[in-house]
Design an enzyme around this catalytic site. Structure first.
Site, PDB file in Angstrom:
ATOM      1  N   ARG A   1      36.107  46.010  38.498  1.00 18.14           N
ATOM      2  CA  ARG A   1      37.461  46.488  38.181  1.00 18.14           C
ATOM      3  C   ARG A   1      37.630  46.603  36.664  1.00 18.14           C
ATOM      4  O   ARG A   1      38.170  47.591  36.160  1.00 18.14           O
ATOM      5  CB  ARG A   1      38.487  45.509  38.772  1.00 18.14           C
ATOM      6  CG  ARG A   1      39.952  45.845  38.511  1.00 18.14           C
ATOM      7  CD  ARG A   1      40.814  44.896  39.333  1.00 18.14           C
ATOM      8  NE  ARG A   1      42.172  44.763  38.869  1.00 18.14           N
ATOM      9  CZ  ARG A   1      43.181  45.553  39.232  1.00 18.14           C
ATOM     10  NH1 ARG A   1      42.958  46.569  40.053  1.00 18.14           N
ATOM     11  NH2 ARG A   1      44.404  45.329  38.798  1.00 18.14           N
TER      12      ARG A   1
ATOM     13  N   HIS B   1      49.283  47.247  37.818  1.00 16.38           N
ATOM     14  CA  HIS B   1      49.873  46.188  36.998  1.00 16.38           C
ATOM     15  C   HIS B   1      51.383  46.388  36.925  1.00 16.38           C
ATOM     16  O   HIS B   1      51.853  47.477  36.603  1.00 16.38           O
ATOM     17  CB  HIS B   1      49.303  46.209  35.581  1.00 16.38           C
ATOM     18  CG  HIS B   1      47.894  45.728  35.500  1.00 16.38           C
ATOM     19  ND1 HIS B   1      47.058  46.027  34.432  1.00 16.38           N
ATOM     20  CD2 HIS B   1      47.163  44.950  36.338  1.00 16.38           C
ATOM     21  CE1 HIS B   1      45.879  45.466  34.635  1.00 16.38           C
ATOM     22  NE2 HIS B   1      45.921  44.809  35.777  1.00 16.38           N
TER      23      HIS B   1
ATOM     24  N   HIS C   1      35.648  41.640  40.343  1.00 20.11           N
ATOM     25  CA  HIS C   1      36.595  41.837  39.244  1.00 20.11           C
ATOM     26  C   HIS C   1      35.910  42.421  38.009  1.00 20.11           C
ATOM     27  O   HIS C   1      36.537  43.138  37.230  1.00 20.11           O
ATOM     28  CB  HIS C   1      37.285  40.520  38.895  1.00 20.11           C
ATOM     29  CG  HIS C   1      38.746  40.699  38.608  1.00 20.11           C
ATOM     30  ND1 HIS C   1      39.652  41.114  39.571  1.00 20.11           N
ATOM     31  CD2 HIS C   1      39.468  40.554  37.473  1.00 20.11           C
ATOM     32  CE1 HIS C   1      40.862  41.203  39.028  1.00 20.11           C
ATOM     33  NE2 HIS C   1      40.776  40.875  37.762  1.00 20.11           N
TER      34      HIS C   1
ATOM     35  N   ARG D   1      41.267  45.829  43.557  1.00 20.57           N
ATOM     36  CA  ARG D   1      40.973  44.411  43.673  1.00 20.57           C
ATOM     37  C   ARG D   1      40.173  44.207  44.957  1.00 20.57           C
ATOM     38  O   ARG D   1      40.307  44.977  45.911  1.00 20.57           O
ATOM     39  CB  ARG D   1      42.265  43.591  43.727  1.00 20.57           C
ATOM     40  CG  ARG D   1      43.172  43.752  42.519  1.00 20.57           C
ATOM     41  CD  ARG D   1      44.460  42.943  42.711  1.00 20.57           C
ATOM     42  NE  ARG D   1      45.346  43.039  41.550  1.00 20.57           N
ATOM     43  CZ  ARG D   1      46.320  43.928  41.431  1.00 20.57           C
ATOM     44  NH1 ARG D   1      46.537  44.820  42.386  1.00 20.57           N
ATOM     45  NH2 ARG D   1      47.084  43.947  40.342  1.00 20.57           N
TER      46      ARG D   1
ATOM     47  N   TYR E   1      42.771  45.730  27.747  1.00 21.50           N
ATOM     48  CA  TYR E   1      41.665  46.681  27.669  1.00 21.50           C
ATOM     49  C   TYR E   1      41.680  47.518  26.389  1.00 21.50           C
ATOM     50  O   TYR E   1      40.776  48.324  26.180  1.00 21.50           O
ATOM     51  CB  TYR E   1      41.696  47.625  28.879  1.00 21.50           C
ATOM     52  CG  TYR E   1      41.510  46.903  30.190  1.00 21.50           C
ATOM     53  CD1 TYR E   1      40.265  46.389  30.561  1.00 21.50           C
ATOM     54  CD2 TYR E   1      42.571  46.712  31.059  1.00 21.50           C
ATOM     55  CE1 TYR E   1      40.099  45.709  31.741  1.00 21.50           C
ATOM     56  CE2 TYR E   1      42.409  46.033  32.258  1.00 21.50           C
ATOM     57  CZ  TYR E   1      41.176  45.539  32.591  1.00 21.50           C
ATOM     58  OH  TYR E   1      41.008  44.861  33.775  1.00 21.50           O
TER      59      TYR E   1
ATOM     60  N   LYS F   1      49.470  43.616  44.895  1.00 16.80           N
ATOM     61  CA  LYS F   1      50.188  42.354  44.754  1.00 16.80           C
ATOM     62  C   LYS F   1      51.683  42.559  44.969  1.00 16.80           C
ATOM     63  O   LYS F   1      52.244  43.565  44.549  1.00 16.80           O
ATOM     64  CB  LYS F   1      49.940  41.756  43.362  1.00 16.80           C
ATOM     65  CG  LYS F   1      48.557  41.148  43.191  1.00 16.80           C
ATOM     66  CD  LYS F   1      48.457  40.449  41.851  1.00 16.80           C
ATOM     67  CE  LYS F   1      47.124  39.730  41.720  1.00 16.80           C
ATOM     68  NZ  LYS F   1      47.019  39.016  40.415  1.00 16.80           N
TER      69      LYS F   1
END
Length: 297
Positions: A237, A260, A234, A142, A269, A166
């Site tokens: 990414r 994730h 992004h 990110r 995806y 995150k």
């Protein structure tokens, strides 16, 4: 609670604040507050959001914030109920991630090169662009993770990069040789700055801002002949993830690389796998149109 217990990122905290302020404003117009609102009052707020033309994804995210807020009040004994508990969340639009082709990514990397004799400022800007693009595309970082990288992250001959994502979750991502060399070239060029960051800002003691990087990326994209609206950190990414799956990567491995928490996020995806399977059937199944045409020929 979000900051202290969940270690939410600054951008997440800002989004929660904006969501709470949106709800507060709507309730105030109806003579209510967050502490006193009931389910019907919150339905009115959701209707206001839809009337303003906000996307279903945005409305769903804001409702999620409000649900968590009332759950927090309930647990703290500040309310006896959760008025948002039974509100229906709008079904999010099924939008596929935007990504670049492999040739477009290569064109971006080529566009980072400056001609011999270019000014020192342009040469360094090219080094920044090259290092950033190599890391974003090679590791799926990110933009917030990239710009927060310390200068020592690529010290020595490391093959793995430690990234804090995150929620403060750490993960290891592999480094390609070209990404490592590009980052080391930038470190060498910035040796005199004394910055603790791999990507220093105008003030070397601070990291580069997202806006400053966006300007660099825009210039590189223009040189590569890409439309600005198609290009963002992004998108790179998404390109990393899409290209890995297209070349046979495992979905669980991709989840770990992207950081994730839930594999459901990674499954967006799988459109790549679906397209590849459809193409394989069309090309190789004995009853497919293409195979029938070939056998007749």
């Amino acid at each position: 609670m979000q900051a202290a217990e969940r270690a939410a990122a600054p951008n997440t905290l800002a989004a929660y604040q904006a969501d709470l302020e949106s709800c507060t404003h709507s309730l105030a117009l109806a003579g209510q507050s967050l502490r006193t609102a009931g389910t019907e009052d919150l339905r009115g707020w959701l209707a206001d959001l839809s009337a303003q033309g906000q996307s279903r994804r945005t409305v769903a995210r804001r409702l999620s914030c409000i649900r968590q807020f009332y759950l927090f009040l309930l647990r703290e004994g500040l309310r006896a109920d959760n008025p948002a508990e039974h509100l229906d969340s709008p079904r999010a639009e099924q939008s596929l991630p935007r990504f670049l082709s492999e040739s477009e990514v290569l064109a971006l990397l080529d566009a980072c090169e400056e001609p011999e004799g270019a000014s020192a400022a342009k040469t360094r800007r090219a080094l920044v662009g090259r290092a950033a693009l190599e890391l974003l595309y090679a590791s799926g970082l990110r933009i917030s993770e990239l710009l927060a990288l310390p200068r020592q992250a690529l010290a020595g001959d490391q093959r793995m990069l430690s990234v804090r994502g995150k929620g403060g979750r750490e993960r290891l991502v592999p480094l390609s040789d070209s990404a490592r060399l590009a980052a080391q070239a930038l470190v060498a060029a910035d040796a005199g700055l004394g910055s603790p960051y791999l990507f220093p800002g105008r003030d070397p003691q601070r990291a580069m801002t997202r806006q400053a990087f966006d300007r660099i990326l825009h210039d590189i994209g223009r040189k590569a002949g890409l439309e600005p609206e198609r290009l963002s950190p992004h998108v790179l990414r998404h390109s990393f993830a899409t290209h890995l799956l297209a070349h046979g990567a495992d979905l669980r491995a991709l989840q770990m690389l992207l950081g994730h928490a839930d594999i459901a996020t990674t499954q967006i995806y799988t459109h790549v796998q679906t397209e590849r399977l459809q193409r394989a059937v069309a090309e190789h199944h004995p009853l497919s149109t293409s195979q029938t045409g070939n056998s007749e020929g």
